[in-house]
Scaffold this motif. Structure first.
Motif, mmCIF file in Angstrom:
data_model
loop_
_atom_site.group_PDB
_atom_site.id
_atom_site.type_symbol
_atom_site.label_atom_id
_atom_site.label_comp_id
_atom_site.label_asym_id
_atom_site.label_seq_id
_atom_site.Cartn_x
_atom_site.Cartn_y
_atom_site.Cartn_z
ATOM 1 N N VAL A 20 0.838 -1.203 0.000
ATOM 2 C CA VAL A 20 0.000 0.000 0.000
ATOM 3 C C VAL A 20 0.872 1.251 0.000
ATOM 4 O O VAL A 20 0.623 2.188 -0.765
ATOM 5 C CB VAL A 20 -0.974 -0.017 1.193
ATOM 6 C CG1 VAL A 20 -1.622 1.343 1.393
ATOM 7 C CG2 VAL A 20 -2.049 -1.082 0.997
ATOM 8 N N HIS A 68 -9.050 -3.837 -2.503
ATOM 9 C CA HIS A 68 -9.935 -2.935 -1.761
ATOM 10 C C HIS A 68 -9.116 -2.075 -0.795
ATOM 11 O O HIS A 68 -9.326 -0.858 -0.712
ATOM 12 C CB HIS A 68 -10.993 -3.745 -1.010
ATOM 13 C CG HIS A 68 -11.839 -2.914 -0.109
ATOM 14 N ND1 HIS A 68 -12.832 -2.086 -0.568
ATOM 15 C CD2 HIS A 68 -11.813 -2.776 1.238
ATOM 16 C CE1 HIS A 68 -13.389 -1.465 0.457
ATOM 17 N NE2 HIS A 68 -12.792 -1.874 1.556
ATOM 18 N N ASP A 69 -8.190 -2.703 -0.078
ATOM 19 C CA ASP A 69 -7.345 -1.958 0.863
ATOM 20 C C ASP A 69 -6.493 -0.920 0.144
ATOM 21 O O ASP A 69 -6.350 0.208 0.622
ATOM 22 C CB ASP A 69 -6.447 -2.907 1.657
ATOM 23 C CG ASP A 69 -7.223 -3.739 2.675
ATOM 24 O OD1 ASP A 69 -8.407 -3.421 2.937
ATOM 25 O OD2 ASP A 69 -6.647 -4.708 3.197
ATOM 26 N N LYS A 72 -8.819 1.976 -0.954
ATOM 27 C CA LYS A 72 -9.192 2.834 0.170
ATOM 28 C C LYS A 72 -8.011 3.716 0.601
ATOM 29 O O LYS A 72 -8.197 4.883 0.912
ATOM 30 C CB LYS A 72 -9.674 2.000 1.354
ATOM 31 C CG LYS A 72 -11.027 1.370 1.146
ATOM 32 C CD LYS A 72 -12.067 2.392 0.813
ATOM 33 C CE LYS A 72 -13.145 2.415 1.836
ATOM 34 N NZ LYS A 72 -14.178 3.398 1.526
#
Length: 76
Positions: A20, A68-69, A72
């Motif tokens: 991320v 999804h993470d 977001k």
């Protein structure tokens, strides 16, 4: 409620956090060089995720959860 992660869980969590962070840095660089419009990446990722959700075998639930993470985390 938070529990203690197994060693394998810690590795998975660290890998996810690093991935991320890498995407956030990449997106910031691309936006600063005007190669990517603000919000373009998470929007495109959302479209992709909706497109593949209904297809069996293309993308696993775990992959969708990671995407999804990332989505977001990269939204403004």
């Amino acid at each position: 409620m938070t529990g203690k992660l197994t060693p394998e869980g810690e590795v998975i969590a660290a890998y996810g956090a690093a991935m991320v962070a890498a995407f956030q840095v990449l997106i910031n660089c691309l936006e600063e060089s005007d190669a990517l419009l603000p919000g373009q990446f998470p929007d495109a990722l959302g479209v992709y995720m909706e497109m593949v959700k209904g297809r069996k075998g293309d993308v696993s639930d775990m992959t969708l959860a990671v995407l999804h993470d990332i989505r977001k985390a990269t939204q403004d």
